[in-house]
Design an enzyme around this catalytic site. Sequence first.
Site, mmCIF file in Angstrom:
data_model
loop_
_atom_site.group_PDB
_atom_site.id
_atom_site.type_symbol
_atom_site.label_atom_id
_atom_site.label_comp_id
_atom_site.label_asym_id
_atom_site.label_seq_id
_atom_site.Cartn_x
_atom_site.Cartn_y
_atom_site.Cartn_z
ATOM 1 N N LYS A 114 0.938 -1.054 -0.130
ATOM 2 C CA LYS A 114 0.024 0.500 -0.224
ATOM 3 C C LYS A 114 1.008 1.625 0.088
ATOM 4 O O LYS A 114 1.932 1.250 0.575
ATOM 5 C CB LYS A 114 -1.123 0.321 0.858
ATOM 6 N N ASP A 195 0.973 7.088 2.879
ATOM 7 C CA ASP A 195 2.471 7.062 3.687
ATOM 8 C C ASP A 195 1.257 5.945 5.405
ATOM 9 O O ASP A 195 1.136 5.318 5.071
ATOM 10 C CB ASP A 195 3.846 7.474 4.646
#
Length: 354
Positions: A114, A195
């Site tokens: 991700k 992030d």
Amino acid sequence: MTSAFTSLPEPRYPDPSDAPALRWGVIAPGGIAADFTDALHKHTRQRVVAAGSRTAERAAAFAAAHGVDRSYGSYEQLVSDADVDVVYVASPHTQHTEHALLAIAAGKHVLIEKPMAVTAADAQLIADAARAAGVFAMEAMWTRYLPQTDIVRQLLDDGAFGDVRVVTADFGGSARFDPASRLFDPALAGGALLDLGVYVVSWASFALGSPASVIATGSLAPTGVDEQVALILSSATGAQALLSTGLRAGTPSLATISGSTGRVETDSPFWSASGVRFYDGDGRLAAHWVDPYGRPHREGMSYEAAALARYVTEGLTDSPLQPLDEAIATLATLDEARRQVGVADLGVGSSEGR
């Protein structure tokens, strides 16, 4: 009032060692790849059989340290290995699209760290390529595959919370400002949203689906990446998600879902194995489930790998728990939030490992 939470459903896949055994190759042997490999080897029957790096020395060192049979000094060699069933893309997110497309073109299934890509448009390229090739592709949003999430999912599916109206989630960390680090470097698509914010937006999507509107406000680091962001996501029915993320202060990492007949509050951190508290419509604590399985922090990545192995064995090409279209929609939300806070350049860079 009778509580729907006094007898909680059981997690449906509490043991990742029950999943079929697949053979994995790892692209970009950095810190997250190390934790993923160790989690697989400790908690599943699956094995990482090959590691690929831009240098043969780094790949060989990773293989020796983590019990991996083979190592390659190029990603092309890794994806060409006939003994590799699925490739885990562990490179920084600026390289996810390139590396995922490389593996897909070689006919490999892919699990992509991700966020799946830097932008929704890039993620769409990955999804289109996987569908055209008939291979399985999945974003590594490991929170979706944890036992605690499955309990909440079953209750959501059963309508136990009633009309869901408010969702919250936060994820902030304290990082020293370093313009050369991947967190603050715009060339590496740094910033809080890509992030850490992907976790909170994904939680909102899990509870409410894709938003009808996005409001984001925040501040930028001196390098121009998003440093701190607050979001309000509204659904078509008027339900709202209140989310926050940032790089300069640690936050509790809690998440909630509140509805007309009850609510759930996670323990900290919500994004890894912890626990969940369930409250009835009168605000009374009805149950507190604490994860009993002993797979803390990144050891919980074993659950997503086990899920992928089941799906591939069943002949699926998309995750039923977080389809590619949902991962793309989450990135579209992040795209819009970054635009609203003034991130000027999505950035393209080159770095290996995390």
